[in-house]
Enzyme design. Structure first.
Site, PDB file in Angstrom:
ATOM      1  N   LYS A   1       0.808  -1.205   0.000  1.00 36.48           N
ATOM      2  CA  LYS A   1       0.000   0.000   0.000  1.00 36.48           C
ATOM      3  C   LYS A   1       0.852   1.269   0.000  1.00 36.48           C
ATOM      4  O   LYS A   1       0.646   2.167  -0.813  1.00 36.48           O
ATOM      5  CB  LYS A   1      -0.856  -0.024   1.259  1.00 36.48           C
ATOM      6  CG  LYS A   1      -2.042   0.848   1.162  1.00 36.48           C
ATOM      7  CD  LYS A   1      -3.173   0.314   2.014  1.00 36.48           C
ATOM      8  CE  LYS A   1      -4.320   1.263   1.938  1.00 36.48           C
ATOM      9  NZ  LYS A   1      -4.938   1.344   0.641  1.00 36.48           N
TER      10      LYS A   1
ATOM     11  N   GLU B   1      -4.138   9.623   6.548  1.00 34.37           N
ATOM     12  CA  GLU B   1      -4.662  10.326   5.374  1.00 34.37           C
ATOM     13  C   GLU B   1      -5.828  11.200   5.815  1.00 34.37           C
ATOM     14  O   GLU B   1      -6.469  10.928   6.819  1.00 34.37           O
ATOM     15  CB  GLU B   1      -5.243   9.319   4.360  1.00 34.37           C
ATOM     16  CG  GLU B   1      -4.251   8.504   3.609  1.00 34.37           C
ATOM     17  CD  GLU B   1      -4.931   7.498   2.674  1.00 34.37           C
ATOM     18  OE1 GLU B   1      -6.177   7.449   2.632  1.00 34.37           O
ATOM     19  OE2 GLU B   1      -4.197   6.772   1.997  1.00 34.37           O
TER      20      GLU B   1
ATOM     21  N   HIS C   1     -16.817  -4.297   2.449  1.00 36.26           N
ATOM     22  CA  HIS C   1     -15.844  -4.473   1.364  1.00 36.26           C
ATOM     23  C   HIS C   1     -16.215  -5.597   0.416  1.00 36.26           C
ATOM     24  O   HIS C   1     -15.408  -6.021  -0.402  1.00 36.26           O
ATOM     25  CB  HIS C   1     -14.432  -4.646   1.929  1.00 36.26           C
ATOM     26  CG  HIS C   1     -14.088  -3.579   2.924  1.00 36.26           C
ATOM     27  ND1 HIS C   1     -13.953  -2.255   2.567  1.00 36.26           N
ATOM     28  CD2 HIS C   1     -13.930  -3.615   4.265  1.00 36.26           C
ATOM     29  CE1 HIS C   1     -13.706  -1.535   3.647  1.00 36.26           C
ATOM     30  NE2 HIS C   1     -13.690  -2.330   4.692  1.00 36.26           N
TER      31      HIS C   1
ATOM     32  N   ARG D   1      -5.597  -8.155 -11.239  1.00 38.00           N
ATOM     33  CA  ARG D   1      -6.270  -9.382 -11.681  1.00 38.00           C
ATOM     34  C   ARG D   1      -7.520  -9.007 -12.484  1.00 38.00           C
ATOM     35  O   ARG D   1      -7.923  -7.848 -12.512  1.00 38.00           O
ATOM     36  CB  ARG D   1      -6.716 -10.181 -10.453  1.00 38.00           C
ATOM     37  CG  ARG D   1      -7.671  -9.359  -9.595  1.00 38.00           C
ATOM     38  CD  ARG D   1      -8.397 -10.141  -8.533  1.00 38.00           C
ATOM     39  NE  ARG D   1      -9.455  -9.346  -7.950  1.00 38.00           N
ATOM     40  CZ  ARG D   1      -9.318  -8.492  -6.947  1.00 38.00           C
ATOM     41  NH1 ARG D   1      -8.117  -8.304  -6.399  1.00 38.00           N
ATOM     42  NH2 ARG D   1     -10.349  -7.811  -6.488  1.00 38.00           N
TER      43      ARG D   1
HETATM   44  C1  MV4 Z   1     -10.586   5.549   2.731  1.00 38.24           C
HETATM   45  C2  MV4 Z   1     -11.908   5.969   2.948  1.00 38.24           C
HETATM   46  C3  MV4 Z   1     -12.118   7.295   3.258  1.00 38.24           C
HETATM   47  N1  MV4 Z   1     -11.060   8.148   3.359  1.00 38.24           N
HETATM   48  N2  MV4 Z   1      -9.571   6.422   2.827  1.00 38.24           N
HETATM   49  C4  MV4 Z   1     -11.516   0.877   2.507  1.00 38.24           C
HETATM   50  C5  MV4 Z   1     -10.655  -0.248   2.076  1.00 38.24           C
HETATM   51  C6  MV4 Z   1      -9.386   0.341   1.600  1.00 38.24           C
HETATM   52  N3  MV4 Z   1      -8.981  -0.270   0.388  1.00 38.24           N
HETATM   53  C7  MV4 Z   1      -9.649   1.798   1.449  1.00 38.24           C
HETATM   54  N4  MV4 Z   1     -10.874   2.068   2.098  1.00 38.24           N
HETATM   55  C8  MV4 Z   1     -11.273   3.342   2.356  1.00 38.24           C
HETATM   56  N5  MV4 Z   1     -10.287   4.277   2.429  1.00 38.24           N
HETATM   57  C9  MV4 Z   1      -9.822   7.690   3.143  1.00 38.24           C
HETATM   58  N6  MV4 Z   1      -8.794   8.533   3.262  1.00 38.24           N
HETATM   59  C10 MV4 Z   1     -12.927   5.013   2.847  1.00 38.24           C
HETATM   60  C11 MV4 Z   1     -12.616   3.699   2.561  1.00 38.24           C
HETATM   61  C12 MV4 Z   1     -13.721   2.778   2.481  1.00 38.24           C
HETATM   62  C13 MV4 Z   1     -14.085   2.141   1.275  1.00 38.24           C
HETATM   63  C14 MV4 Z   1     -13.393   2.334   0.094  1.00 38.24           C
HETATM   64  C15 MV4 Z   1     -13.761   1.700  -1.075  1.00 38.24           C
HETATM   65  C16 MV4 Z   1     -14.871   0.863  -1.080  1.00 38.24           C
HETATM   66  C17 MV4 Z   1     -15.582   0.663   0.064  1.00 38.24           C
HETATM   67  C18 MV4 Z   1     -15.196   1.286   1.267  1.00 38.24           C
HETATM   68  C19 MV4 Z   1     -15.944   1.062   2.431  1.00 38.24           C
HETATM   69  C20 MV4 Z   1     -15.570   1.661   3.594  1.00 38.24           C
HETATM   70  C21 MV4 Z   1     -14.456   2.514   3.618  1.00 38.24           C
END
Ligand code: MV4
Length: 516
Positions: A125, A209, A244, A301
């Site tokens: 990441k 972040e 997710h 993928r």
């Molecule tokens: C975030 C966010 C809000 N703000 N980063 C969730 C999994 C990871 N891959 C990144 N994620 C998130 N990062 C910041 N700065 C909200 C999420 C997030 C999310 C992102 C994509 C799809 C579904 C989600 C569900 C909850 C939170």
């Protein structure tokens, strides 16, 4: 990018290192290309659809994935032994293990996917974030350096301003992630994130972040060839997800204009090019309410939801994966791809959405898939299949296409009306409820919407309306009913006659049946 001559190796036989609907999807693509197919299967999957459809099938071990579908060495050895030139990993399992791609390379077997170097570069990441900043791809404002103690974390949070998100450096999938609204909550969130990160990844370093409030999850499909060309195939809207796990995906996104599509596509191509990407990949973005978008991570993928992109672009992604893996350059059909019409995918899970999404394994005693214009079923099971508790409960995907979003929604409604799954519980009632939801219908969604509406009881199962599929049964029941009791009026006597017929039909013919 400069590349040397690309060795081309014709693929004549593919081993599919996966199960379920994606194995079926890849077998179909191979058959269309005149490529022979080899399935592998675990003990409970010996009667699975991939085994029945492939040209050859070999047992790989008992039910647990690490003793079957995750046996990287054994799978590559098998490919060599049976003369497969290539392995398609599908999604999940070994698909994003750089080590597996390396084993394939070392054995002279083509891995139908990106290089191990690309998988590695996007796997970390913090590392991918650093690379993206260098490449000029927008990422969420914040740091990338681990914050070794509470004091440095607090200082950094003050600097970028609350709300903030604490993330595990090694992270992914939301583990070791904490949302913090105010300074008073930082200490406990910081400790929780570190300990969860340590337990999950064996690395407890975290960074901070800016928290993006109620964004959408919009992702861009990219494809790269072995000659340094990377193209965008447009976006998918994936905001409707639960923990997710995506539930509904569509293309194009109701929130993306042609101008935003161009900018997000360009960012995704930059991201992929920065790691010398080839084959199919997906760049995930958060799309904020103010229209800004931020790169989150790249999935190296083919994804579950790839069919919606196929339906609006007319491009077969699995064919393309195979051709570029053979060294073929992306042709003119990949110049400036624009979406045509609208596609929506729903994921059918063997789970009860109204009982904490409890998995519902068992035998599928009846299965009727929708048909007709604009319908695609990517299904990994058949009537009589046993749904095992050992694997992901996704049974199938129903994908619809129509000229625009409104017609795609109607078509989905019609298709769900034809669908019958009996013997296990499924999440189909949730789709019906979503189709009745004004926010979903208008395309107004964000990543928190499904959880919020479920918690608020706003997605209650809609009443099971009668459908075309039941008409013969209803007619038979009505005839019987009329003979049995002539004092009850015929259809003209009742304004809500369809529900009267349906009630009679259920009493007569469907006693105890669980219809979803
Ligand atoms: C975030 C966010 C809000 N703000 N980063 C969730 C999994 C990871 N891959 C990144 N994620 C998130 N990062 C910041 N700065 C909200 C999420 C997030 C999310 C992102 C994509 C799809 C579904 C989600 C569900 C909850 C939170």
């Amino acid at each position: 990018m400069t590349t040397g001559p690309v060795p081309t190796k014709r693929i004549r036989k593919v081993l599919i290192a996966n199960r379920g609907e994606i194995a079926v999807r890849v077998i179909r693509a191979c058959r269309e290309l005149g490529i022979r197919t080899v399935a592998i299967y675990s003990e409970p999957d010996r009667l699975g659809l991939p085994v029945l459809l492939a040209d050859e099938a070999y047992p790989i071990g008992p039910a647990p994935s690490r003793e079957s579908y995750l046996r990287a060495e054994a799978i590559v050895e098998l490919a060599v032994k049976v003369g497969a030139d290539a392995i398609h990993p599908g999604y999940g399992f070994l698909s994003e293990r750089a080590g597996f791609a390396r084993l394939c390379r070392d054995a002279g077997v083509t891995f139908i996917g990106p290089s191990p170097e690309s998988i590695d570069a996007m796997g970390s990441k913090v590392e991918s974030r650093r690379l993206m900043i260098k490449a000029g791809v927008p990422v969420v404002p914040g740091g990338q350096d681990p914050l070794p103690d509470l004091e440095s974390a607090a200082a950094f949070a003050e600097q970028i301003g609350y709300p903030v998100m604490i993330k595990a450096s090694a992270g992914g999938g939301g583990k070791g992630m904490r949302h913090v609204e105010r300074a008073a909550d930082l200490a406990s969130a910081y400790r929780a994130a570190r300990s969860e990160a340590g337990a999950s990844f064996g690395d407890d370093s975290v960074y901070i972040e800016k928290y993006i409030v109620d964004p959408r999850h919009v992702e861009i499909q990219v494809m790269g060839d072995l000659h340094g060309r990377v193209v965008s195939l447009g976006e998918r809207e994936c905001s409707l997800q639960r923990r997710h796990q995506k539930v509904v995906e569509e293309a194009p996104s109701p929130a993306v204009t042609p101008e935003l599509r161009r900018r997000m596509g360009a960012a995704a191509v930059m991201a992929a090019s920065a790691v010398g990407y080839s084959n199919a990949g997906t760049c995930e973005f958060l799309l904020a309410k103010d229209g800004n978008f931020y790169f989150l991570e790249m999935n190296t993928r083919l994804q579950v939801e790839h069919p919606v992109t196929e339906l609006v672009t007319g491009i077969d992604l699995v064919h393309t994966q195979i051709r570029v893996a053979e060294g073929e350059p992306l042709g003119a059909e990949f110049d400036d791809i624009q979406p045509h019409g609208h596609a929506i995918e729903v994921r059918l899970y063997a789970e009860d959405p109204y009982n904490r999404f409890t998995p519902s394994p068992g035998r599928i005693v009846r299965l009727r898939l929708p048909e007709g214009p604009g319908i695609r079923n990517d299904c990994g099971v058949y009537e009589g299949s046993e749904v095992s508790i050992h694997y992901d409960p996704m049974l199938a995907k129903l994908i619809v296409w129509a000229a625009d979003r409104e017609h795609a929604l109607r078509r989905l409604e019609r298709a769900l009306g034809e669908l019958r799954v009996e013997g296990i519980r499924t999440n189909v009632p949730l789709f019906r409820a979503l189709l009745a939801d004004a926010d979903f219908r208008s395309g107004n969604m964000d990543i928190g919407m499904l959880d919020r509406k479920m918690a608020a009881g706003e997605l209650k199962p809609a009443e099971d309306t009668d459908s075309l599929a039941d008409l013969p049964i209803i007619a038979a029941a009505l005839a019987h009913h009329e003979q049995a009791n002539r004092t009850i009026g015929g259809p003209a006597a009742s304004a809500g006659r369809r529900s009267v017929w349906a009630a009679a039909a259920r009493r007569e013919a469907l006693r105890g049946g669980s219809w979803s």
